[in-house]
Write a protein that holds these residues in place. Structure first.
Motif, PDB file in Angstrom:
ATOM      1  N   LEU A  61      -3.832   9.883   2.844  1.00 37.35           N
ATOM      2  CA  LEU A  61      -3.548   9.678   4.258  1.00 37.35           C
ATOM      3  C   LEU A  61      -3.171   8.218   4.462  1.00 37.35           C
ATOM      4  O   LEU A  61      -3.997   7.332   4.263  1.00 37.35           O
ATOM      5  CB  LEU A  61      -4.776  10.038   5.090  1.00 37.35           C
ATOM      6  N   ASP A  62      -1.926   7.982   4.843  1.00 37.93           N
ATOM      7  CA  ASP A  62      -1.447   6.613   5.033  1.00 37.93           C
ATOM      8  C   ASP A  62      -1.610   6.225   6.497  1.00 37.93           C
ATOM      9  O   ASP A  62      -0.890   6.699   7.356  1.00 37.93           O
ATOM     10  CB  ASP A  62       0.021   6.510   4.599  1.00 37.93           C
ATOM     11  N   GLU A  63      -2.577   5.393   6.771  1.00 42.73           N
ATOM     12  CA  GLU A  63      -2.902   4.952   8.136  1.00 42.73           C
ATOM     13  C   GLU A  63      -2.928   6.111   9.127  1.00 42.73           C
ATOM     14  O   GLU A  63      -2.179   6.124  10.097  1.00 42.73           O
ATOM     15  CB  GLU A  63      -1.909   3.886   8.582  1.00 42.73           C
ATOM     16  N   HIS A  89       2.437  10.840   5.286  1.00 38.09           N
ATOM     17  CA  HIS A  89       3.004   9.503   5.455  1.00 38.09           C
ATOM     18  C   HIS A  89       2.640   8.895   6.795  1.00 38.09           C
ATOM     19  O   HIS A  89       2.274   9.587   7.740  1.00 38.09           O
ATOM     20  CB  HIS A  89       4.529   9.555   5.307  1.00 38.09           C
ATOM     21  N   GLN A  90       2.799   7.562   6.811  1.00 37.92           N
ATOM     22  CA  GLN A  90       2.532   6.774   8.008  1.00 37.92           C
ATOM     23  C   GLN A  90       3.325   7.316   9.203  1.00 37.92           C
ATOM     24  O   GLN A  90       2.809   7.424  10.305  1.00 37.92           O
ATOM     25  CB  GLN A  90       2.994   5.351   7.694  1.00 37.92           C
ATOM     26  N   GLU A  91       4.569   7.677   8.943  1.00 35.58           N
ATOM     27  CA  GLU A  91       5.400   8.232  10.001  1.00 35.58           C
ATOM     28  C   GLU A  91       5.232   9.752   9.898  1.00 35.58           C
ATOM     29  O   GLU A  91       5.550  10.323   8.872  1.00 35.58           O
ATOM     30  CB  GLU A  91       6.877   7.898   9.788  1.00 35.58           C
ATOM     31  N   LYS A 110       0.819  -1.214   0.000  1.00 39.81           N
ATOM     32  CA  LYS A 110       0.000   0.000   0.000  1.00 39.81           C
ATOM     33  C   LYS A 110       0.855   1.269   0.000  1.00 39.81           C
ATOM     34  O   LYS A 110       0.660   2.160  -0.830  1.00 39.81           O
ATOM     35  CB  LYS A 110      -0.944  -0.003   1.226  1.00 39.81           C
ATOM     36  N   SER A 111       1.791   1.326   0.948  1.00 36.85           N
ATOM     37  CA  SER A 111       2.616   2.541   1.032  1.00 36.85           C
ATOM     38  C   SER A 111       3.483   2.694  -0.210  1.00 36.85           C
ATOM     39  O   SER A 111       3.687   3.811  -0.705  1.00 36.85           O
ATOM     40  CB  SER A 111       3.511   2.503   2.277  1.00 36.85           C
ATOM     41  N   THR A 112       3.995   1.588  -0.711  1.00 34.81           N
ATOM     42  CA  THR A 112       4.841   1.659  -1.905  1.00 34.81           C
ATOM     43  C   THR A 112       4.054   2.235  -3.084  1.00 34.81           C
ATOM     44  O   THR A 112       4.562   3.079  -3.830  1.00 34.81           O
ATOM     45  CB  THR A 112       5.381   0.254  -2.257  1.00 34.81           C
TER      46      THR A 112
HETATM   47 MG   LIG Z   1       2.428   1.114   4.818  1.00 34.39          MG
END
Ligand SMILES: [Mg+2]
Ligand SMILES: Nc1ncnc2c1ncn2[C@@H]1O[C@H](COP(=O)(O)OP(=O)(O)OP(=O)(O)O)[C@@H](O)[C@H]1O
Length: 329
Positions: free
Chosen positions: A167-169, A88-90, A44-46
């Protein structure tokens, strides 16, 4: 048919030894909230990093059609210029800078090399209002909880001309009420016409905000549907894991033996701030054959608890008792 804002076709992305994406397709309509679901490591993130130019054109196979045209993103600045903004997630805020400094980082409103703080703070206030925050623009980001930091990230996106917000998680570190606020904000932005992509494992959230869903498994897009088609959570889970799940929490019959470890009245203070008690009177038992879960939100002190017990490798002014097999340890 509703306009298609984004059409990613047959995206394949390989890292040394890993095919992270294998012929993945994603279609996002203008004005909708599109959810991407998939297990950890599904890709997903990729996929979102390919879209936002983190992995530039040439480093993947396939085509990105955005706003009706074949589009090649060279870098993040390139995708941002087209209104594609990814959170990003982070989280990526600078903790020691103020909210205003973070919002306009790299994008400062300066004349003759001097930043116009009055204007910057005024614009920050307006942006914070849009995401429902009342904190002063000069507040240090470090002083905000993760929920508010997430909202600041969104305010930062709104400071740019965003057409597609990713929005990633976004809620993985948020409490229940902060998550609700964030989802409400997403719906509000949608009402204003913004297209959004949300990556989430939380199917109740997906059901609440998403108009359509794409499921990715092992780097492949396995299904895509509108949430109005009466798709059940079980169906999404089935697509995510690749087999039907009669029972998500099958019954287990553990054999639990005698008590091996006991922790009582465990208290620990922060290693640098000696007035900050991070662990307060925690106690638990561990019995033979048992798996003990430590649950809590990010920042609740789970890691600190474990580390302070294990070799006292975190914190100061530690008090309380640890027993192993009935003996003080
Ligand atoms: Mg991810
Ligand atoms: N920079 C990288 N180098 C090598 N392999 C990578 C890199 N980034 C991701 N991968 C691998 O690609 C696959 C997909 O990772 P990705 O981060 O896209 O998954 P994800 O669906 O976002 O997972 P999560 O839900 O855990 O965030 C995984 O096998 C991961 O280990």
């Amino acid at each position: 048919m509703q306009d298609m804002l984004l059409d990613m076709r047959s995206i394949t992305k390989t890292f040394p030894g890993v095919k992270a994406l294998d012929n993945v397709s994603l279609q996002v309509k203008t004005g909708e909230i599109h959810a991407i679901c998939g297990e950890n490591g599904a890709g997903k993130s990729t996929l979102m990093k390919v879209l936002s130019g983190v992995y530039p054109a040439g480093s993947y196979d396939g085509e990105i059609h955005y706003d009706g045209a074949l589009t090649e993103m060279r870098d993040i600045a390139d995708s941002e210029a087209r209104g594609i903004i990814i959170i990003h997630q982070e989280l990526a805020l600078v903790p020691l800078l103020s909210i205003a400094e973070n919002l306009f980082l790299g994008n400062e409103n300066a004349r003759g090399g001097v930043i116009d703080w009055r204007d910057t703070n005024r614009r920050t206030e307006a942006l914070l209002r849009k995401v429902g925050l009342r904190d002063a623009p000069t507040t240090q980001v470090e002083k905000l909880g993760v929920g508010k930091q997430q909202l600041v990230e969104i305010a930062k996106a709104l400071a740019k001309e965003v057409r597609l917000l990713i929005l990633d998680e976004p809620t993985s570190a948020l409490s229940e009420s902060d998550s609700q606020k964030l989802l409400d904000l997403m719906l509000e932005l949608k009402a204003q016409g913004m297209t959004q992509i949300i990556i989430s494992h939380k199917l109740n959230e997906v059901r609440r905000v998403a108009d359509s869903v794409t499921v990715i498994r092992d780097g492949q897009s396995v299904s895509s549907f509108d949430t109005s088609d009466g798709i059940t959570e079980d169906r999404i889970v089935r697509d995510m894991v690749g087999r039907s799940m009669e029972n998500r929490y099958p019954e287990r019959t553990p054999e639990i033996g005698e008590r091996i470890m006991r922790v009582a009245d465990w208290s620990v203070y922060h290693p640098e701030h000696d007035d900050r008690q991070v662990i307060k009177d925690v106690g638990f038992d561990v019995r033979a054959g048992e798996v003990v879960g430590i649950a809590g939100l990010m920042g609740a002190g789970r890691t600190e608890l474990a580390m302070s017990i294990f070799g006292r490798s975190w914190g100061q002014n530690i008090s309380g008792t640890v027993e192993m097999h009935g003996q003080p340890a």
